[in-house]
Design a protein around this motif. Structure first.
Motif, PDB file in Angstrom:
ATOM      1  N   GLY A  14      -2.487   5.626  23.073  1.00  0.00           N
ATOM      2  CA  GLY A  14      -2.113   5.588  24.482  1.00  0.00           C
ATOM      3  C   GLY A  14      -0.663   5.996  24.635  1.00  0.00           C
ATOM      4  N   PHE A  15      -0.280   6.425  25.845  1.00  0.00           N
ATOM      5  CA  PHE A  15       1.083   6.882  26.124  1.00  0.00           C
ATOM      6  C   PHE A  15       1.677   6.068  27.257  1.00  0.00           C
ATOM      7  CE2 PHE A  15      -0.869  10.524  24.123  1.00  0.00           C
ATOM      8  CZ  PHE A  15       0.136  11.011  23.309  1.00  0.00           C
ATOM      9  N   PHE A  16       2.984   5.767  27.133  1.00  0.00           N
ATOM     10  CA  PHE A  16       3.701   5.007  28.147  1.00  0.00           C
ATOM     11  C   PHE A  16       5.086   5.616  28.330  1.00  0.00           C
ATOM     12  CE2 PHE A  16       0.686   2.344  26.002  1.00  0.00           C
ATOM     13  CZ  PHE A  16       0.056   1.662  27.022  1.00  0.00           C
ATOM     14  N   ASN A  17       5.431   5.911  29.565  1.00  0.00           N
ATOM     15  CA  ASN A  17       6.775   6.419  29.846  1.00  0.00           C
ATOM     16  C   ASN A  17       7.608   5.271  30.395  1.00  0.00           C
ATOM     17  OD1 ASN A  17       9.124   7.650  30.544  1.00  0.00           O
ATOM     18  ND2 ASN A  17       8.207   9.215  31.831  1.00  0.00           N
TER      19      ASN A  17
ATOM     20  N   LEU B 263       0.177  16.973  29.551  1.00  0.00           N
ATOM     21  CA  LEU B 263       0.189  15.622  30.112  1.00  0.00           C
ATOM     22  C   LEU B 263       1.553  15.368  30.723  1.00  0.00           C
ATOM     23  CD1 LEU B 263      -1.482  13.769  27.100  1.00  0.00           C
ATOM     24  CD2 LEU B 263      -2.597  14.824  29.079  1.00  0.00           C
ATOM     25  N   LEU B 264       1.576  14.993  31.992  1.00  0.00           N
ATOM     26  CA  LEU B 264       2.820  14.792  32.728  1.00  0.00           C
ATOM     27  C   LEU B 264       2.931  13.331  33.156  1.00  0.00           C
ATOM     28  CD1 LEU B 264       2.547  17.908  35.096  1.00  0.00           C
ATOM     29  CD2 LEU B 264       3.588  17.784  32.822  1.00  0.00           C
TER      30      LEU B 264
ATOM     31  N   SER C 240       3.130  13.742  39.765  1.00  0.00           N
ATOM     32  CA  SER C 240       2.630  12.944  40.874  1.00  0.00           C
ATOM     33  C   SER C 240       3.353  11.598  40.877  1.00  0.00           C
ATOM     34  CB  SER C 240       1.124  12.706  40.712  1.00  0.00           C
ATOM     35  OG  SER C 240       0.681  11.716  41.610  1.00  0.00           O
ATOM     36  N   ASP C 241       3.642  11.081  42.064  1.00  0.00           N
ATOM     37  CA  ASP C 241       4.255   9.761  42.168  1.00  0.00           C
ATOM     38  C   ASP C 241       3.236   8.647  41.909  1.00  0.00           C
ATOM     39  OD1 ASP C 241       6.722  10.826  42.808  1.00  0.00           O
ATOM     40  OD2 ASP C 241       6.350  10.747  44.968  1.00  0.00           O
ATOM     41  N   GLU C 242       1.960   8.969  42.071  1.00  0.00           N
ATOM     42  CA  GLU C 242       0.910   7.955  42.011  1.00  0.00           C
ATOM     43  C   GLU C 242       0.419   7.658  40.600  1.00  0.00           C
ATOM     44  OE1 GLU C 242      -2.149   9.178  44.690  1.00  0.00           O
ATOM     45  OE2 GLU C 242      -0.700   9.573  46.282  1.00  0.00           O
ATOM     46  N   LYS C 243       0.178   8.702  39.786  1.00  0.00           N
ATOM     47  CA  LYS C 243      -0.363   8.493  38.439  1.00  0.00           C
ATOM     48  C   LYS C 243      -0.027   9.696  37.567  1.00  0.00           C
ATOM     49  CE  LYS C 243      -4.871  10.496  39.400  1.00  0.00           C
ATOM     50  NZ  LYS C 243      -6.280  10.416  39.155  1.00  0.00           N
ATOM     51  N   SER C 244      -0.242   9.533  36.268  1.00  0.00           N
ATOM     52  CA  SER C 244       0.013  10.651  35.357  1.00  0.00           C
ATOM     53  C   SER C 244      -0.939  11.796  35.685  1.00  0.00           C
ATOM     54  CB  SER C 244      -0.157  10.207  33.905  1.00  0.00           C
ATOM     55  OG  SER C 244      -1.478   9.793  33.653  1.00  0.00           O
TER      56      SER C 244
ATOM     57  N   GLN D  54       4.766   5.642  34.303  1.00  0.00           N
ATOM     58  CA  GLN D  54       3.351   6.002  34.218  1.00  0.00           C
ATOM     59  C   GLN D  54       2.836   5.909  32.779  1.00  0.00           C
ATOM     60  OE1 GLN D  54       3.214   9.864  36.108  1.00  0.00           O
ATOM     61  NE2 GLN D  54       3.108   8.957  38.142  1.00  0.00           N
ATOM     62  N   SER D  55       1.504   5.777  32.657  1.00  0.00           N
ATOM     63  CA  SER D  55       0.927   5.602  31.336  1.00  0.00           C
ATOM     64  C   SER D  55      -0.530   6.042  31.296  1.00  0.00           C
ATOM     65  CB  SER D  55       1.009   4.135  30.917  1.00  0.00           C
ATOM     66  OG  SER D  55       0.214   3.339  31.772  1.00  0.00           O
ATOM     67  N   THR D  56      -1.031   6.186  30.085  1.00  0.00           N
ATOM     68  CA  THR D  56      -2.454   6.299  29.801  1.00  0.00           C
ATOM     69  C   THR D  56      -2.765   5.152  28.851  1.00  0.00           C
ATOM     70  OG1 THR D  56      -2.498   8.707  30.010  1.00  0.00           O
ATOM     71  CG2 THR D  56      -4.275   7.695  28.754  1.00  0.00           C
TER      72      THR D  56
END
Length: 104
Positions: free
Chosen positions: A87-90, A34-35, A13-17, A40-42
């Motif tokens: 947490g995850f961060f791309n 998880l994509l 999604s372009d909006e959120k993970s 994007q991040s969590t």
């Protein structure tokens, strides 16, 4: 038993993970893919009722564990016991795909 090809789930999604849940009826496991598109991040968070295992299927990113940052890359495995912040961060220019296994 069920066989799933990861490529069939790669719908970013372009909006959120995005989290693509995988079937786990009658199990103490909750699994998902998880994509994360670039940027994007969590945010860091904790779970008091479960342990988690993560496997980086594709891409690179940053993982925080209790506020400390670690670089992620393909084929990394992360073991996260209940109560630990994560947490995850791309921050890369490519997609990040992470297999998540929640153990209750």
């Amino acid at each position: 038993m069920k066989k799933i090809n990861v490529n069939s789930l790669l719908d970013f999604s372009d909006e959120k993970s995005v989290r693509k849940a995988l079937d786990h009826e009658g199990s103490n496991l909750d699994t998902g893919l998880l994509l994360y598109a670039p940027g994007q991040s969590t945010p860091e968070h904790t779970h008091k009722d479960m342990d988690e295992v993560f496997y980086v299927v594709e891409g690179e990113g940053v993982l925080t564990i209790d506020g400390e940052e670690f670089t992620l890359k393909e084929k990394d495995i992360i073991l996260s016991p209940r109560g630990e912040g994560h947490g995850f961060f791309n921050r890369s220019s490519g997609n990040l795909v992470v297999l998540q296994v929640k153990i209750f």
